[in-house]
Scaffold this motif. Structure first.
Motif, PDB file in Angstrom:
ATOM      1  N   ALA A 166       0.835  -1.201   0.000  1.00 48.65           N
ATOM      2  CA  ALA A 166       0.000   0.000   0.000  1.00 48.65           C
ATOM      3  C   ALA A 166       0.872   1.255   0.000  1.00 48.65           C
ATOM      4  O   ALA A 166       0.615   2.203  -0.743  1.00 48.65           O
ATOM      5  CB  ALA A 166      -0.921  -0.002   1.213  1.00 48.65           C
ATOM      6  N   GLU A 167       1.917   1.245   0.814  1.00 51.46           N
ATOM      7  CA  GLU A 167       2.784   2.418   0.901  1.00 51.46           C
ATOM      8  C   GLU A 167       3.442   2.730  -0.439  1.00 51.46           C
ATOM      9  O   GLU A 167       3.544   3.879  -0.849  1.00 51.46           O
ATOM     10  CB  GLU A 167       3.864   2.207   1.975  1.00 51.46           C
ATOM     11  N   LYS A 168       3.882   1.668  -1.102  1.00 51.68           N
ATOM     12  CA  LYS A 168       4.556   1.876  -2.388  1.00 51.68           C
ATOM     13  C   LYS A 168       3.597   2.461  -3.428  1.00 51.68           C
ATOM     14  O   LYS A 168       3.930   3.383  -4.157  1.00 51.68           O
ATOM     15  CB  LYS A 168       5.135   0.551  -2.897  1.00 51.68           C
ATOM     16  N   LEU A 169       2.411   1.878  -3.442  1.00 51.84           N
ATOM     17  CA  LEU A 169       1.411   2.342  -4.405  1.00 51.84           C
ATOM     18  C   LEU A 169       1.032   3.792  -4.121  1.00 51.84           C
ATOM     19  O   LEU A 169       0.928   4.628  -5.029  1.00 51.84           O
ATOM     20  CB  LEU A 169       0.175   1.440  -4.339  1.00 51.84           C
ATOM     21  N   ILE A 170       0.854   4.106  -2.844  1.00 52.00           N
ATOM     22  CA  ILE A 170       0.460   5.459  -2.470  1.00 52.00           C
ATOM     23  C   ILE A 170       1.547   6.466  -2.849  1.00 52.00           C
ATOM     24  O   ILE A 170       1.266   7.555  -3.340  1.00 52.00           O
ATOM     25  CB  ILE A 170       0.110   5.513  -0.964  1.00 52.00           C
ATOM     26  N   ALA A 171       2.803   6.061  -2.664  1.00 51.66           N
ATOM     27  CA  ALA A 171       3.911   6.949  -3.050  1.00 51.66           C
ATOM     28  C   ALA A 171       3.858   7.231  -4.553  1.00 51.66           C
ATOM     29  O   ALA A 171       4.089   8.357  -4.999  1.00 51.66           O
ATOM     30  CB  ALA A 171       5.248   6.310  -2.674  1.00 51.66           C
ATOM     31  N   TYR A 172       3.523   6.191  -5.313  1.00 53.71           N
ATOM     32  CA  TYR A 172       3.415   6.367  -6.770  1.00 53.71           C
ATOM     33  C   TYR A 172       2.252   7.314  -7.117  1.00 53.71           C
ATOM     34  O   TYR A 172       2.391   8.215  -7.942  1.00 53.71           O
ATOM     35  CB  TYR A 172       3.218   4.999  -7.419  1.00 53.71           C
ATOM     36  N   LEU A 173       1.111   7.110  -6.449  1.00 52.39           N
ATOM     37  CA  LEU A 173      -0.072   7.918  -6.756  1.00 52.39           C
ATOM     38  C   LEU A 173       0.147   9.389  -6.408  1.00 52.39           C
ATOM     39  O   LEU A 173      -0.361  10.280  -7.077  1.00 52.39           O
ATOM     40  CB  LEU A 173      -1.292   7.369  -6.012  1.00 52.39           C
ATOM     41  N   ARG A 174       0.923   9.625  -5.362  1.00 56.74           N
ATOM     42  CA  ARG A 174       1.177  11.006  -4.942  1.00 56.74           C
ATOM     43  C   ARG A 174       1.895  11.825  -6.012  1.00 56.74           C
ATOM     44  O   ARG A 174       1.828  13.050  -6.021  1.00 56.74           O
ATOM     45  CB  ARG A 174       2.034  11.024  -3.672  1.00 56.74           C
ATOM     46  N   GLU A 175       2.597  11.133  -6.889  1.00 52.82           N
ATOM     47  CA  GLU A 175       3.325  11.818  -7.952  1.00 52.82           C
ATOM     48  C   GLU A 175       2.375  12.521  -8.915  1.00 52.82           C
ATOM     49  O   GLU A 175       2.754  13.448  -9.605  1.00 52.82           O
ATOM     50  CB  GLU A 175       4.153  10.804  -8.764  1.00 52.82           C
ATOM     51  N   PHE A 176       1.157  12.032  -8.972  1.00 52.48           N
ATOM     52  CA  PHE A 176       0.193  12.601  -9.918  1.00 52.48           C
ATOM     53  C   PHE A 176      -0.434  13.844  -9.301  1.00 52.48           C
ATOM     54  O   PHE A 176      -0.971  13.783  -8.193  1.00 52.48           O
ATOM     55  CB  PHE A 176      -0.885  11.562 -10.247  1.00 52.48           C
ATOM     56  N   PRO A 177      -0.363  14.964  -9.989  1.00 54.77           N
ATOM     57  CA  PRO A 177      -0.894  16.203  -9.394  1.00 54.77           C
ATOM     58  C   PRO A 177      -2.405  16.119  -9.183  1.00 54.77           C
ATOM     59  O   PRO A 177      -3.125  15.628 -10.053  1.00 54.77           O
ATOM     60  CB  PRO A 177      -0.545  17.276 -10.428  1.00 54.77           C
ATOM     61  N   GLY A 178      -2.832  16.534  -7.998  1.00 56.96           N
ATOM     62  CA  GLY A 178      -4.269  16.590  -7.749  1.00 56.96           C
ATOM     63  C   GLY A 178      -4.818  15.370  -7.048  1.00 56.96           C
ATOM     64  O   GLY A 178      -6.021  15.228  -6.892  1.00 56.96           O
ATOM     65  N   LEU A 179      -3.940  14.445  -6.639  1.00 57.24           N
ATOM     66  CA  LEU A 179      -4.392  13.334  -5.789  1.00 57.24           C
ATOM     67  C   LEU A 179      -3.857  13.614  -4.390  1.00 57.24           C
ATOM     68  O   LEU A 179      -2.677  13.459  -4.124  1.00 57.24           O
ATOM     69  CB  LEU A 179      -3.862  11.990  -6.308  1.00 57.24           C
ATOM     70  N   ASP A 180      -4.730  14.089  -3.519  1.00 61.20           N
ATOM     71  CA  ASP A 180      -4.251  14.633  -2.246  1.00 61.20           C
ATOM     72  C   ASP A 180      -4.395  13.682  -1.071  1.00 61.20           C
ATOM     73  O   ASP A 180      -3.499  13.544  -0.255  1.00 61.20           O
ATOM     74  CB  ASP A 180      -5.016  15.923  -1.916  1.00 61.20           C
ATOM     75  N   ILE A 181      -5.538  13.054  -0.978  1.00 57.12           N
ATOM     76  CA  ILE A 181      -5.790  12.197   0.177  1.00 57.12           C
ATOM     77  C   ILE A 181      -5.826  10.756  -0.293  1.00 57.12           C
ATOM     78  O   ILE A 181      -6.598  10.402  -1.188  1.00 57.12           O
ATOM     79  CB  ILE A 181      -7.113  12.581   0.866  1.00 57.12           C
ATOM     80  N   LEU A 182      -4.951   9.941   0.264  1.00 54.79           N
ATOM     81  CA  LEU A 182      -4.857   8.545  -0.163  1.00 54.79           C
ATOM     82  C   LEU A 182      -4.869   7.669   1.078  1.00 54.79           C
ATOM     83  O   LEU A 182      -4.002   7.798   1.937  1.00 54.79           O
ATOM     84  CB  LEU A 182      -3.565   8.317  -0.950  1.00 54.79           C
ATOM     85  N   THR A 183      -5.868   6.824   1.186  1.00 54.29           N
ATOM     86  CA  THR A 183      -6.024   6.033   2.406  1.00 54.29           C
ATOM     87  C   THR A 183      -6.300   4.573   2.086  1.00 54.29           C
ATOM     88  O   THR A 183      -7.190   4.277   1.297  1.00 54.29           O
ATOM     89  CB  THR A 183      -7.240   6.541   3.219  1.00 54.29           C
ATOM     90  N   PRO A 184      -5.541   3.672   2.696  1.00 50.12           N
ATOM     91  CA  PRO A 184      -5.929   2.266   2.574  1.00 50.12           C
ATOM     92  C   PRO A 184      -7.166   2.023   3.439  1.00 50.12           C
ATOM     93  O   PRO A 184      -7.211   2.485   4.577  1.00 50.12           O
ATOM     94  CB  PRO A 184      -4.732   1.502   3.136  1.00 50.12           C
ATOM     95  N   ALA A 185      -8.154   1.341   2.899  1.00 53.87           N
ATOM     96  CA  ALA A 185      -9.348   1.013   3.676  1.00 53.87           C
ATOM     97  C   ALA A 185      -9.331  -0.486   3.986  1.00 53.87           C
ATOM     98  O   ALA A 185      -8.268  -1.091   4.056  1.00 53.87           O
ATOM     99  CB  ALA A 185     -10.594   1.410   2.904  1.00 53.87           C
ATOM    100  N   GLY A 186     -10.490  -1.066   4.187  1.00 55.86           N
ATOM    101  CA  GLY A 186     -10.583  -2.514   4.374  1.00 55.86           C
ATOM    102  C   GLY A 186      -9.858  -3.012   5.615  1.00 55.86           C
ATOM    103  O   GLY A 186      -9.633  -2.276   6.572  1.00 55.86           O
ATOM    104  N   SER A 187      -9.498  -4.300   5.573  1.00 56.27           N
ATOM    105  CA  SER A 187      -8.924  -4.918   6.763  1.00 56.27           C
ATOM    106  C   SER A 187      -7.561  -4.333   7.113  1.00 56.27           C
ATOM    107  O   SER A 187      -7.142  -4.388   8.257  1.00 56.27           O
ATOM    108  CB  SER A 187      -8.841  -6.435   6.594  1.00 56.27           C
ATOM    109  N   LEU A 188      -6.898  -3.763   6.125  1.00 57.43           N
ATOM    110  CA  LEU A 188      -5.617  -3.120   6.440  1.00 57.43           C
ATOM    111  C   LEU A 188      -5.842  -1.938   7.388  1.00 57.43           C
ATOM    112  O   LEU A 188      -5.138  -1.768   8.372  1.00 57.43           O
ATOM    113  CB  LEU A 188      -4.937  -2.641   5.150  1.00 57.43           C
ATOM    114  N   ARG A 189      -6.847  -1.142   7.101  1.00 58.71           N
ATOM    115  CA  ARG A 189      -7.126   0.012   7.966  1.00 58.71           C
ATOM    116  C   ARG A 189      -7.611  -0.444   9.335  1.00 58.71           C
ATOM    117  O   ARG A 189      -7.370   0.218  10.342  1.00 58.71           O
ATOM    118  CB  ARG A 189      -8.170   0.923   7.300  1.00 58.71           C
TER     119      ARG A 189
END
Length: 580
Positions: A166-189
């Motif tokens: 999840a952390e790796k994916l979120i780091a990748y998504l953050r690179e895209f402008p305009g994606l501000d809040i990224l949260t893992p949900a489900g059993s991980l959360r």
DNA sequence: GCCGTTTTCGGCCCGACTGTTTTCAGTCG
């Protein structure tokens, strides 16, 4: 390639070499290299071209460094490729079955061309195993059970694997402008010890309905994707190389809270919440809490406002299991759950005197860096021959060295002498009382004969903690996830006795051996047990695993005051069972 | 295959248990 993937490739090669009957020391080299890559703080992809730097990592020699460079270039390396020509990758699954080692895998392959769990099952059903040497009825029965167990657990991943992905994916998504809040949900959360798949919720300006397509496209381009399963308007589903399924949902900011609530679950919690909503004349879905009659949204942007609209305090995700949390939230009686920052010391760890990787001093420095006020060094005792366990004489010498390091640290962090003493088959301990008497932290743990009948196993542990020098019971349930069943023991009886005697019980924070599941932890609290949460670190880097232990404590509704090692150093020692 | 040296090769964590044998290979921690 990231370190974790390199680790996996090297470990896989070690397994394949073992099946191939290679020299055992050579195999161990691959294992050690895999561990070295896993624990180094260096990013190998950044230094792969620098042979000198690679060779500076202990456990990496010339040919291993060459392997790593080849992995960086091609994604694999020579020996692994050759072995995979000879064998099949699915054979590695067979190694996960209890009682299956490399020799059996090789035998099944050579004699029956069995190379996977499915094929093994078919061979068992067809009675083809009986013709093989050392394959009696019991052995075959054990395999059958093992397959069943494997099927039950496969498809789920340990929480740290899930979190890392999840952390790796979120780091990748953050690179895209305009994606501000990224949260893992489900059993991980919710902090479950295993996760079935990843639900990543994303919002920000780039998720607005009219321009979300570009962001969706970006998600679908995530390099580690091994196969793209679905790609809708605002959802992308895919599999990672390790088989973990990931769903990324891109949501408008206005309904983010509703989606977070919906996808965090658990299912039963949500059922109860939706029932409650209906009583209020509302309906709740992943888009909003809205009036039933005219569909007017009441709350949607944050979880807090949704719960508030139902007259509930916001409920921490770890509690959302429909275990009384809704009633507590209604009465404003939710517990103030323990936090990572509350932990003042980690009192179960190993050093290079036995099977740990670091020195006493290094462990102390690492504890200090984490802000701890104290640690305890608790190496293995002699019965664990394989770990070079300490006998009485070496244990005394070890105590002396621990005290020296304690002095050297000049009070910045306390280092307590301790031991993880082995509980023998009859409940005796394998070190003398005279030696145990000199330890601040004596952890008694079972390390062998896991197949004793429940009654005998329970009796054995009860006897062991009668020993007045035992202050903590180590991994009281022997619960190993995903590998095998826990050994059979009457957990309630053991916890009750520990409580009576004032022996603390340990919750091992390490994700792949979470000893006390949340139910057992609740029981421990109910019975008045002292509870300590430890990492059982064998390397300085393992100390970070404490956070997963904390998640489990939170799932069991535990607060700071329920956990022993939230106390300052002196108070912690004073709270342990008094020495005779 | 790594390491450390005795610099060119030998040492590298090992003991117990299981189910199968009828003397031990394989697995586990």
């Amino acid at each position: 390639m990231d370190n974790r993937s390199i680790t996996n490739l090297l470990a896989e090669a070690a397994d394949l070499l073992e099946i191939d009957g290679a020299d055992s020391f050579r195999i161990r080299s691959y294992r050690r290299a895999a561990e070295a890559v896993e624990s180094t703080t260096l990013q190998l992809s950044e230094i792969a071209s620098d042979m000198k730097k690679l060779l500076e990592i202990p456990g990496i020699g010339k040919s291993m460094a060459a392997n790593i460079q080849e992995i960086e270039r091609t994604g694999s390396f020579g020996i692994r490729d050759e072995l995979l020509k000879k064998y099949r990758p699915t054979m590695l699954d067979l190694l996960k079955l209890p009682g299956m080692g490399p020799k059996s895998v090789a035998l099944f392959w050579e004699a029956l061309q069995v190379a996977s769990i499915d094929e093994l099952e078919a061979a068992i059903t067809a009675g083809r195993l009986k013709s093989l040497p050392r394959m009696g009825e019991k052995q075959i029965e054990k395999l059958k059970k093992g397959i069943e167990e494997y099927r039950k657990n496969s498809g789920r991943f340990l929480i740290d694997d899930g979190e890392m992905a999840a952390e790796k994916l979120i780091a990748y998504l953050r690179e895209f402008p305009g994606l501000d809040i990224l949260t893992p949900a489900g059993s991980l959360r919710r902090g479950r010890e295993t996760v079935g798949d990843l639900d990543i919720l994303v919002t920000g300006p780039a998720c607005a309905e009219n321009n979300v397509a570009a962001a969706v496209e970006y998600v679908a381009q995530y390099p580690p994707i091994s196969s793209l399963l679905a790609r809708g308007q605002n959802k992308v589903s895919f599999l990672l190389r390790n088989g973990l399924q990931v769903d990324v949902r891109l949501l408008p900011e206005s309904s983010y809270g509703a989606a977070l609530q919906y996808f965090t679950g658990s299912k039963m919690h949500n059922v109860s919440i939706r029932q409650r909503a209906l009583k209020y004349g509302y309906t709740l879905n992943e888009y909003a809490l809205a009036r039933v009659d005219d569909g007017t949204p009441v709350a949607a942007a944050t979880e807090t406002e949704i719960y508030a609209a139902l007259d509930l305090d916001w409920i921490p995700p770890e509690l959302r299991e429909n275990n009384g949390e809704i009633e507590a939230a209604e009465a404003h009686r939710l517990p103030a759950l323990i936090e990572q920052e509350d932990i003042r010391g980690d009192v179960h760890m190993h050093t290079n005197a036995t099977d740990g990787r670091n020195t006493i001093r290094e462990m102390a420095e690492a504890g200090l860096a984490r802000g701890y006020a104290y640690i305890a060094i608790t190496d293995h005792s002699k019965n664990l021959a394989m770990t070079n366990g300490l006998d009485d004489e070496r244990a005394l010498e070890h105590i002396r060295r621990i005290r020296e390091v304690d002095e050297e640290m000049e009070g910045r962090i306390r280092v307590f002498p301790g031991i993880e003493v082995d509980i023998l088959a009859d409940g005796e301990l394998d070190l003398s009382d005279e030696v145990l008497a000199q330890m601040d932290v004596v952890i008694a743990s079972v390390h062998s004969l896991f197949n004793q009948p429940e009654e005998q196993m329970t009796e054995r542990v009860l006897r062991a903690i009668e020993n007045p020098y035992v202050r903590i019971l180590g991994h009281p349930t022997g619960r190993l996830l995903l590998r095998r069943e826990a050994f059979k023991i009457n957990v309630a009886a053991v916890l009750r006795k520990a409580s009576e005697l004032g022996v603390a019980v340990e919750h091992n924070a390490y994700p792949d051996r979470l000893d006390l599941c949340d139910r057992d932890l609740r029981l421990a609290k109910e019975l008045g047990c002292k509870i300590a949460v430890n990492t059982d670190s064998h390397h300085t880097s393992h100390m970070e695993k404490m956070r997963y232990g904390i998640r489990q404590l939170r799932r069991a509704w535990l607060r700071k005051e329920d956990v022993l090692n939230t106390l300052p150093a002196d108070a912690f020692l004073a709270a342990l069972r008094p020495r005779p």
